[in-house]
Design a protein around this motif. Structure first.
Motif, PDB file in Angstrom:
ATOM      1  N   ARG A 184      65.000  25.989  73.113  1.00 43.03           N
ATOM      2  CA  ARG A 184      65.725  26.174  71.856  1.00 43.03           C
ATOM      3  C   ARG A 184      64.798  25.822  70.702  1.00 43.03           C
ATOM      4  O   ARG A 184      64.251  24.716  70.657  1.00 43.03           O
ATOM      5  N   ALA A 185      64.620  26.744  69.789  1.00 37.93           N
ATOM      6  CA  ALA A 185      63.743  26.532  68.632  1.00 37.93           C
ATOM      7  C   ALA A 185      64.549  25.920  67.492  1.00 37.93           C
ATOM      8  O   ALA A 185      65.535  26.502  67.031  1.00 37.93           O
ATOM      9  N   ALA A 186      64.154  24.734  67.056  1.00 37.39           N
ATOM     10  CA  ALA A 186      64.855  24.051  65.974  1.00 37.39           C
ATOM     11  C   ALA A 186      64.294  24.469  64.624  1.00 37.39           C
ATOM     12  O   ALA A 186      63.100  24.748  64.486  1.00 37.39           O
ATOM     13  N   LEU A 191      62.059  32.182  65.076  1.00 30.45           N
ATOM     14  CA  LEU A 191      60.592  32.057  64.987  1.00 30.45           C
ATOM     15  C   LEU A 191      60.008  33.062  64.004  1.00 30.45           C
ATOM     16  O   LEU A 191      59.016  33.731  64.283  1.00 30.45           O
ATOM     17  N   LYS A 192      60.616  33.153  62.822  1.00 30.60           N
ATOM     18  CA  LYS A 192      60.145  34.087  61.804  1.00 30.60           C
ATOM     19  C   LYS A 192      58.954  33.499  61.064  1.00 30.60           C
ATOM     20  O   LYS A 192      59.049  32.442  60.440  1.00 30.60           O
ATOM     21  N   THR A 193      57.842  34.209  61.132  1.00 30.43           N
ATOM     22  CA  THR A 193      56.641  33.749  60.434  1.00 30.43           C
ATOM     23  C   THR A 193      56.846  33.736  58.927  1.00 30.43           C
ATOM     24  O   THR A 193      56.290  32.889  58.220  1.00 30.43           O
ATOM     25  N   ALA A 194      57.642  34.672  58.415  1.00 33.51           N
ATOM     26  CA  ALA A 194      57.836  34.797  56.967  1.00 33.51           C
ATOM     27  C   ALA A 194      58.442  33.535  56.380  1.00 33.51           C
ATOM     28  O   ALA A 194      58.107  33.145  55.251  1.00 33.51           O
ATOM     29  N   TRP A 195      59.339  32.856  57.113  1.00 32.94           N
ATOM     30  CA  TRP A 195      59.941  31.641  56.577  1.00 32.94           C
ATOM     31  C   TRP A 195      58.887  30.568  56.351  1.00 32.94           C
ATOM     32  O   TRP A 195      58.845  29.937  55.292  1.00 32.94           O
TER      33      TRP A 195
END
Length: 394
Positions: A184-186, A191-195
């Motif tokens: 689970r990615a917190a 996992l958007k690079t743009a953010w």
């Protein structure tokens, strides 16, 4: 003549040391002067607006490393249920709907850039899989798009392997494993690079533009000769320095806040998990610190050209070793300690990421704020000594 002299004499007699209120008034009026100078410089205003709007969006959305919306062609020479199952498994958002083509269309379509991947399924593929005979699927990759090709090929290989495993097991789910690994990615679930890139770009722009604006303001006054006007006024060096630091830092702080709210949050869609007021407070401290750095660099140069040549390597080294582009842990230990001792940027990057990404409060980031304040005090002392020597000749 006697009346004039009698009126002038009391004014001279009224001269007194400047009080704290006088210093505050002088700083206030100098800040207004600096803000008017910035407003009168349209090129600098355009640079600030561009850097915190179009530049942030371009960096965030133009250098995407995750694989998405990949174009795939299928050469199905088997025509079996397994081959159709593989084609149907390639779905959005990672893959576009696969295009059925023939073997003769592979080279023309890839040469024209219409397809990034082509999957060739040989004849008797399903029969070979059922009989556990050795077979293979060929994947053609357009490697001119290196990042997308590398990540996309890995995703494509995993998708094909999963469908073959499901087909062999005869179940919708893959065969049970003794350990069920769930990831689970917190804070950034997709996992958007743009953010990450958008917020990092705002942090970098605060550093770069605060140094440039503050140093350029000092160089511009020295080149135009207006600094001599300040020398004959009842003001002291710290007042001039503080006014330049506050005025230019305030402009950058307002631009960064608007960029976070309108560009990063609304335009790009990145969530701001922490307190915006806490970030503004930390950014204000950092802006004053790097403004002192800009003044120090401005005292080492005599022209805008010299200032630019001096600021470029300082800013590049500062940002590259800040931890915003590469993790601090990837650097040698001695370099980590050195950078964190002489530069406030690693502390600000750590502070900003903790607040904006992880929603940290003041109890978790006070050490970074204290480190920035200590380094800023050293910067200010050195900059003031240089300022007195170069500008006031003392």
């Amino acid at each position: 003549m006697s009346n004039v002299a009698s009126r002038a004499t009391p004014k001279l007699a009224e001269s007194r040391p400047l009080t704290f209120v006088d210093h505050v008034k002088n700083v206030y009026h100098l800040i207004i002067k600096e803000l008017r100078s910035i407003r009168a410089d349209p090129v600098m205003l355009v640079l600030v607006i561009y850097s915190f709007s179009i530049s942030v969006n371009t960096v965030a959305t133009g250098a995407v490393t995750e694989a998405s919306n990949l174009s795939v062609g299928i050469v199905d020479e088997d025509g079996s249920a397994l081959s159709r199952q593989i084609a149907e498994s390639l779905k959005l958002p990672t893959f576009q709907p696969p295009v059925q083509i023939t073997a003769s269309d592979i080279d023309p379509m890839m040469d024209k850039g219409k397809l990034l991947f082509v999957v060739e399924i040989p004849p008797n593929f399903e029969a070979d899989v059922r009989a556990q005979r050795k077979t293979g699927v060929q994947v053609n990759v357009d490697a001119t798009a290196v990042a997308q090709a590398g990540n996309g090929a890995s995703y494509l290989r995993t998708a094909i392997a999963n469908e073959i495993r499901r087909f062999i097991s005869g179940k919708d789910d893959s065969t049970a494993a003794p350990v069920n690994l769930v990831v689970r990615a917190a804070f950034n679930p997709n996992l958007k690079t743009a953010w990450f890139s958008a917020m990092t770009q705002v942090i970098n722009q605060i550093t770069m533009l605060t140094v440039i604006l503050t140093g350029a303001a000092l160089i511009r006054e020295r080149e135009q000769g207006t600094v001599e006007h300040l020398l004959v006024m009842p003001i002291v060096a710290p007042e001039i320095m503080v006014a330049k630091m506050i005025a230019n830092g305030l402009v950058i702080l307002v631009a960064a806040t608007l960029s976070l709210q309108f560009v990063v949050h609304w335009w790009i869609g990145a969530p701001i998990n922490g307190s915006l007021l806490l970030f503004i407070a930390g950014a204000a401290i950092y802006a004053l610190v790097v403004a002192a750095l800009g003044i120090m660099l401005g005292t080492l140069a005599t022209t805008m050209g010299q200032f630019g040549l001096l600021a470029i390597p300082v800013l590049m080294v500062t940002q590259l070793l800040s931890g915003s582009s590469t993790p601090m842990e990837s650097m040698p230990v001695w370099l980590q300690y050195t950078v964190q001792t002489v530069s406030p940027t690693p502390h600000f990057v750590s502070f900003a990421q903790a607040v904006l990404f992880r929603g940290a409060d003041i109890t978790l980031v006070w050490r970074e704020l204290a480190a920035m304040a200590v380094i800023g005090a050293v910067y200010y002392a050195v900059a003031q000594a240089r300022f007195r020597r170069v500008i006031f000749g003392g």
